[in-house]
Design an enzyme around this catalytic site. Structure first.
Site, PDB file in Angstrom:
ATOM      1  N   GLY A 229       0.825  -1.197   0.000  1.00  0.00           N
ATOM      2  CA  GLY A 229       0.000   0.000   0.000  1.00  0.00           C
ATOM      3  C   GLY A 229       0.859   1.247   0.000  1.00  0.00           C
ATOM      4  O   GLY A 229       2.029   1.213  -0.409  1.00  0.00           O
ATOM      5  N   THR A 231       3.130   4.476   1.140  1.00  0.00           N
ATOM      6  CA  THR A 231       4.252   4.644   2.054  1.00  0.00           C
ATOM      7  C   THR A 231       3.792   5.234   3.381  1.00  0.00           C
ATOM      8  O   THR A 231       4.278   4.835   4.451  1.00  0.00           O
ATOM      9  CB  THR A 231       5.331   5.521   1.411  1.00  0.00           C
ATOM     10  N   GLU A 251       5.642  -3.439   0.914  1.00  0.00           N
ATOM     11  CA  GLU A 251       5.794  -3.073  -0.502  1.00  0.00           C
ATOM     12  C   GLU A 251       4.970  -1.813  -0.679  1.00  0.00           C
ATOM     13  O   GLU A 251       3.744  -1.863  -0.665  1.00  0.00           O
ATOM     14  CB  GLU A 251       5.338  -4.211  -1.405  1.00  0.00           C
ATOM     15  N   CYS A 285       2.041   0.696  -8.490  1.00  0.00           N
ATOM     16  CA  CYS A 285       3.121   1.351  -7.753  1.00  0.00           C
ATOM     17  C   CYS A 285       4.436   1.338  -8.511  1.00  0.00           C
ATOM     18  O   CYS A 285       5.287   2.202  -8.296  1.00  0.00           O
ATOM     19  CB  CYS A 285       3.301   0.675  -6.392  1.00  0.00           C
ATOM     20  N   GLU A 381       3.517  10.197  -5.437  1.00  0.00           N
ATOM     21  CA  GLU A 381       2.805   9.186  -6.212  1.00  0.00           C
ATOM     22  C   GLU A 381       1.401   9.689  -6.561  1.00  0.00           C
ATOM     23  O   GLU A 381       0.661  10.135  -5.683  1.00  0.00           O
ATOM     24  CB  GLU A 381       2.719   7.895  -5.408  1.00  0.00           C
TER      25      GLU A 381
END
Length: 478
Positions: A229, A231, A251, A285, A381
């Protein structure tokens, strides 16, 4: 309505929450809303199954059950495909790859690996104070695993955590994402109805709030957390897990750069960049969302990328010809659009896209040029079909810009000289890298990141070893 799987039983709840079809915005179905008490029950079941059954030590049993799971997935593959298209908004063509068909291959990969993986390693004998000592290492299951997944690739992410954990001998509480609960719950139903996996070994829950997740991250009976998911959420999970010093796999996010070197085939690289950022509407991602181009070729490459984005077919994900579907929710579309608008206000040029399309949660493929490498759109992101083009001055500058990120998940480079491209790739601090379009996504390839993109690796041998503990032995030889 789907049900939770807790201690071998399919369970309904008093409270439910809706799951929407992101292509229409309409309610697809309702999901059971797990409470903190449900999460507690799932953890208790997993603890009991690990501590009191032979699951962790009976390799033959695990192999048999995993093969049953593979058969169940393949027998119900088309039902799961239709559900994935409807709930995830994944285009049909993508389900024949990383959304479904490829993840199912994880099961036979890990059964084959388990059959040959050495769980014991002899270290030989040593003489100490006149005695011979034999030393060896055994690898055993890490224990009870809490597996928490996001919405973007629910089949891939669930199986990449669940299958190696089970192969290692762990028991699992799998928590699906609130945006895609039905897909994950369907996996639980297949396990309950079509395998001999013992009660408590696999538990599957979903919830609309944070209470159930907090139970999993803080519970003293959970030995390990595997999370995919954002950060920001990963930081909170690591902090919560620290109270009981849990083993943690994370991750997390990415802001990966694709470097186009000055000797590259600009047209081919531009098409690759355009279609990559539109894969699953940019909700990946590891997608390369920064395009680094030689300054002297900036305008030329921008025009080529824009032409590529114009060729991306988006719309109804059930149509086999559709390449790009919707974003997962109105909330996510609002976030993406706001970031695009802020980038333009900060000086970036909107070349194409930047538009909402209704009904559903569609957002047009978007290209931003002349992007400041230090700006929000280049550093944070987006998780949408938005590509930021950044000019660079020389190879060293390209490497500097690519590494100027808190993330280090993936990247790409294009060059007519493969050795030059490999040399550049080795200078980028990321966990995965594509050279001239090379595809690293596969069952046997470890996946994970550097820096704030995470801790540990999924898939491959490394993916199994994440769920194993190492125990060292020594005995005096008579």
């Amino acid at each position: 309505m789907k049900r939770l799987l807790i201690d071998g039983r399919l369970v309904e709840t008093e409270k439910t929450f809706p799951s929407l079809n992101p292509a229409t915005g309409e309610v697809l179905d309702h999901a059971p809303d797990a409470t903190a008490a449900d999460a507690e029950a799932a953890v208790a079941a997993a603890r009991r199954a690990f501590d009191t059954t032979s699951w962790a030590t009976d390799t033959a049993r695990r192999l048999r059950c995993l093969r049953q799971l593979h058969r169940a997935l393949t027998d119900h593959q088309e039902e799961l495909r239709d559900l994935t298209i409807a709930e995830v908004g994944a285009p049909r063509m993508l389900t024949h790859g990383p959304q479904l068909d490829e993840p199912i291959k994880l099961v036979p990969y890990y059964t084959d690996l388990l059959e040959k993986y050495p769980l014991t390693e002899e270290l030989g004998e040593s003489e100490i104070r006149g005695q011979r000592h034999r030393r060896w290492v055994e690898k055993e299951a890490a224990g009870v695993v809490a597996a928490i997944i996001p919405y973007n690739y629910p089949n891939q992410l669930a199986l990449a955590k669940l299958v190696p954990a089970l192969a290692a001998g762990c028991t699992v509480v799998l928590k699906g994402a609130p945006d895609t609960p039905l897909t994950t719950l369907y996996l639980g139903e297949l396990i309950a109805e079509h395998t001999d996996i013992p009660p408590g070994v696999v538990n599957v829950i979903v919830s609309s709030g944070v209470e159930a997740g907090e139970v999993l991250t803080k519970h003293p009976d959970v030995d390990m957390i595997t999370f995919t998911g954002s950060t920001a959420t990963g930081r909170r999970i690591m902090e919560a897990a620290s109270a009981t010093v849990k083993k943690v796999f994370l991750e997390l996010g990415g802001k990966s750069a694709m470097i186009v070197l000055d000797d590259a085939d600009f047209r081919a690289a531009s098409m690759f960049a355009a279609f990559t950022i539109c894969s699953h509407s940019g909700q990946g991602c590891a997608l390369t969302s920064r395009l680094l181009v030689p300054r002297e070729h900036h305008d030329e490459i921008v025009a080529m990328v824009a032409a590529g984005l114009e060729r991306v077919s988006y719309g109804d994900p059930t149509d086999p010809k559709t390449f790009m579907g919707p974003l997962i929710s109105e909330r996510q579309r609002d976030k993406v659009d706001a970031m695009v608008q802020r980038a333009v206000a900060a000086g970036a040029t909107l070349v194409t896209g930047g538009k909402r399309v209704d009904p559903g949660f569609f957002y047009t493929p978007t290209l931003l040029a002349d992007v400041d490498p230090a700006g929000e759109i280049a550093q944070d992101e987006v998780f949408g079909p938005v590509l930021a083009v950044i000019p660079y001055d020389g190879e060293d500058d390209a490497v500097r810009i690519a590494n100027d990120s808190i993330f280090g998940l993936s990247g790409a480079v294009h060059s007519a000289d493969a050795q030059r491209a490999i040399a550049v790739a080795r200078r980028i601090r990321t966990g995965t890298f594509s050279i001239n379009g090379g595809n690293y996504f596969s069952q046997e390839v470890p996946f994970g990141g550097y820096k704030q993109s995470g801790v540990g690796r999924e898939s491959g041998v490394a993916g199994l070893e994440e769920f194993l503990e190492i125990k060292s032995f020594a005995v005096v030889v008579p």
